[in-house]
Design a protein around this motif. Structure first.
Motif, PDB file in Angstrom:
ATOM      1  N   THR A  82       0.751  -1.165  -0.098  1.00 48.40           N
ATOM      2  CA  THR A  82       0.148   0.033   0.026  1.00 48.40           C
ATOM      3  C   THR A  82       0.670   1.166   0.072  1.00 48.40           C
ATOM      4  N   TRP A  83       2.180   0.982   0.471  1.00 48.97           N
ATOM      5  CA  TRP A  83       3.021   2.285   0.725  1.00 48.97           C
ATOM      6  C   TRP A  83       3.671   2.571  -0.664  1.00 48.97           C
ATOM      7  N   ALA A  84       3.641   1.890  -1.727  1.00 53.03           N
ATOM      8  CA  ALA A  84       4.308   1.929  -3.159  1.00 53.03           C
ATOM      9  C   ALA A  84       4.095   3.291  -3.361  1.00 53.03           C
ATOM     10  N   PRO A  85       2.969   4.033  -3.501  1.00 58.01           N
ATOM     11  CA  PRO A  85       2.873   5.298  -4.062  1.00 58.01           C
ATOM     12  C   PRO A  85       3.643   6.370  -3.268  1.00 58.01           C
ATOM     13  N   ILE A  86       3.973   6.052  -1.647  1.00 59.51           N
ATOM     14  CA  ILE A  86       4.637   7.006  -0.979  1.00 59.51           C
ATOM     15  C   ILE A  86       6.062   6.594  -1.502  1.00 59.51           C
ATOM     16  N   ARG A  87       6.618   5.430  -1.487  1.00 55.06           N
ATOM     17  CA  ARG A  87       7.929   5.250  -1.842  1.00 55.06           C
ATOM     18  C   ARG A  87       8.364   5.743  -3.134  1.00 55.06           C
ATOM     19  N   GLY A  88       7.563   6.006  -4.049  1.00 54.26           N
ATOM     20  CA  GLY A  88       7.768   6.271  -5.299  1.00 54.26           C
ATOM     21  C   GLY A  88       7.544   7.778  -5.600  1.00 54.26           C
ATOM     22  N   THR A  89       6.843   8.592  -4.558  1.00 50.42           N
ATOM     23  CA  THR A  89       6.947  10.006  -4.837  1.00 50.42           C
ATOM     24  C   THR A  89       7.209  10.798  -3.538  1.00 50.42           C
ATOM     25  N   VAL A  90       7.163  10.283  -2.486  1.00 52.52           N
ATOM     26  CA  VAL A  90       7.276  11.057  -1.133  1.00 52.52           C
ATOM     27  C   VAL A  90       8.775  10.891  -0.754  1.00 52.52           C
ATOM     28  N   ASP A  91       9.312   9.639  -0.545  1.00 49.17           N
ATOM     29  CA  ASP A  91      10.502   9.293  -0.196  1.00 49.17           C
ATOM     30  C   ASP A  91      11.689   9.775  -0.931  1.00 49.17           C
ATOM     31  N   PRO A  92      11.545  10.058  -2.161  1.00 50.29           N
ATOM     32  CA  PRO A  92      12.890  10.782  -2.916  1.00 50.29           C
ATOM     33  C   PRO A  92      13.016  12.014  -2.357  1.00 50.29           C
ATOM     34  N   LEU A  93      11.758  12.939  -2.080  1.00 53.43           N
ATOM     35  CA  LEU A  93      11.993  13.993  -1.762  1.00 53.43           C
ATOM     36  C   LEU A  93      12.486  14.090  -0.241  1.00 53.43           C
ATOM     37  N   ILE A  94      12.361  13.072   0.482  1.00 46.08           N
ATOM     38  CA  ILE A  94      12.897  13.150   1.836  1.00 46.08           C
ATOM     39  C   ILE A  94      14.476  12.922   1.716  1.00 46.08           C
ATOM     40  N   THR A  95      15.152  11.946   0.789  1.00 45.37           N
ATOM     41  CA  THR A  95      16.376  11.860   0.585  1.00 45.37           C
ATOM     42  C   THR A  95      17.074  13.060   0.018  1.00 45.37           C
TER      43      THR A  95
END
Length: 352
Positions: A82-95
Motif C-alpha cells: 500500500t505504501w508503494a505510491p509513498i515510496r515512489g513520490t514522497v521518499d525521494p523528496l525526503i532523501t
C-alpha cells in the motif's frame, strides 16, 4: 607560642571552616537551585540509578521536511505494498532534502511483500523500520518482548480501500454485506445484484498482506476467503485480470485503484441508500484517461462517510539503537505539514 597551646587553636579553626562550608552547601541547595542529580557521577533524589538509552522522537515535527533532525546512515525499510505510491513520490523528496539519510527499500526473500512480511523482517533485524497498513498483532508484540524490546506503531496518514470492477460492468455500487457475500462465495452472479447474467470472478491478494487482513477482518468478519476467489501475486496482476475479465472484482488501496485507466472504482455503503463514491465527481471514464484521472474522495474518507478506511503506520523497534532514531525520524518527516501535503498529493488523507 608553644606547640601545646597551638593545638586547640588549630582544632577550633578547622571546626569553623567545616561549619562554614557545610552551611554554604546547605544554603545553595536550598536557595540556589543546585541539583546534585544533574552533576555527572552524583545522584540526587530525582536521579535514576540507570540511564536510559532510548532516544525519544522530537516533540514537534515542524512545517517542512528540512525542520526534522535525522540520523546519518543507510537504513533498510519495507513492508506494505500500500505504501508503494509513498515510496515512489514522497521518499525521494525526503532523501533529496536529507542526503545523509539514505533509505533502501528491501523486499523479503521467498515470500510476497506485505505488512506482515515487513514486520517479520523488522523482528529479524533485517529492516531498520517497517511500513504497515495494519496495527501490530499481539503475536508480533510477544515476539518483540521475547527479544527484549517493544514495537511501536506510529500512525502517519489515512487511506481507503476501493473496489474495482471491469469498466464495462453496469453496476455502480454495492453494500458491505453484498461485498462480504461475494468474497464468502454466497453471491456468484451479477444478476443477483441487479447486473447482467454474468459470473462474479472475485480476486484477492494472498493472505500475507495487511490489506487482506484488514479486508477479511472488517468486511468478512474473520471468515476466510471462499475457494472461488482467485489469488493474485500483486495488485498490478489483479488489476490486469479485472481489466481483461468483465465479471471480475478486486479490492485494494484507493490510491492504487481510483486513478487507474483500465478499471472502474464503484461506490460502497453500509446500506443501499448510503452508497459513497471513492472518487470525486464528475467521474472520468476510461476513454478520457490518462489525460484526466479520477481523484480520491478525501472528504468522504476523512469524515467516515466512506465505510472502508484505515490508518497506515511506521513500525519501530524501541531498543535505543540508531534504527529506532531512523524510524521515528521517518515518521516525523511524514507528519510535517509538507509531509502531509505530499501524502495527500499521493492519494492519501492527512491526519494533521
Amino acid at each position: 607560642m608553644s606547640r601545646k597551646n597551638e593545638t586547640p587553636v588549630l582544632i577550633a579553626s578547622l571546626l569553623i571552616t567545616v561549619g562554614l562550608l557545610g552551611g554554604g552547601v546547605w544554603w545553595f541547595t536550598r536557595n540556589g537551585n543546585l541539583n546534585l542529580g544533574s552533576i555527572p557521577g552524583v545522584e540526587g533524589d530525582s536521579a535514576s540509578s540507570n540511564t536510559s538509552s532510548v532516544s525519544s522522537a522530537p516533540s514537534s515535527t515542524g512545517n517542512t521536511l528540512a525542520d526534522v533532525p535525522v540520523p546519518t546512515g543507510l537504513f533498510n525499510y519495507g513492508g506494505s505494498t500500500t505504501w508503494a505510491p509513498i515510496r515512489g513520490t514522497v521518499d525521494p523528496l525526503i532523501t533529496q532534502t536529507h542526503s545523509a539519510f539514505q533509505l533502501r527499500y528491501t523486499d523479503p526473500i521467498g515470500i510476497p511483500p506485505g505488512s506482515g512480511a515487513g514486520i517479520e523482517m523488522l523482528l529479524n533485524n533485517q529492516l531498520s523500520f517497517a511500513q504497515s497498513s495494519r496495527p501490530i498483532s499481539p503475536d508480533e508484540r510477544q515476539q518483540a518482548e521475547a527479544q527484549g524490546y517493544t514495537l511501536k506503531e506510529i500512525p502517519v496518514v489515512l487511506e481507503g480501500i476501493a473496489i474495482a470492477v471491469n469498466p464495462g460492468l453496469p453496476v455502480e455500487g454495492i453494500t458491505l454485506d453484498q461485498l462480504r457475500d461475494i468474497y464468502s462465495g454466497q453471491l456468484t452472479n451479477w444478476s443477483q445484484l441487479g447486473g447482467p447474467d454474468l459470473a462474479i470472478l472475485p480476486v484477492s491478494r494472498s493472505l500475507d498482506g495487511g490489506t487482506v487482513e484488514f479486508f477479511t477482518g472488517t468486511v468478512l468478519g474473520g471468515v476466510t476467503l471462499a475457494s472461488t476467489v482467485s489469488i493474485a501475486n500483486s495488485t498490478t496482476e489483479a488489476l490486469r485480470f479485472v481489466s481483461d475479465n468483465p465479471g471480475s472484482i478486486y479490492y485494494a488501496s484507493a490510491p492504487e485503484v481510483v486513478g487507474q485507466c483500465t478499471v472502474k472504482p464503484i461506490s460502497i455503503g453500509r446500506q443501499p441508500n448510503q452508497l459513497v463514491k471513492p472518487y470525486t465527481d464528475p467521474y472520468v471514464p476510461p476513454e478520457n484517461c490518462p489525460a484526466q484521472r479520477n481523484q480520491i474522495n478525501s472528504e468522504a474518507l476523512r469524515s467516515g462517510d466512506y465505510p472502508l478506511t484505515r490508518r497506515l503506520f511506521v513500525i519501530v523497534r524501541e531498543d535505543g539503537q540508531l534504527d529506532q532514531q531512523a524510524g521515528e525520524a521517518y515518521a516525523n518527516l511524514l507528519l510535517t505539514q509538507q509531509g502531509q501535503t505530499l501524502l495527500n498529493q499521493a492519494g492519501f488523507v492527512p491526519i494533521r
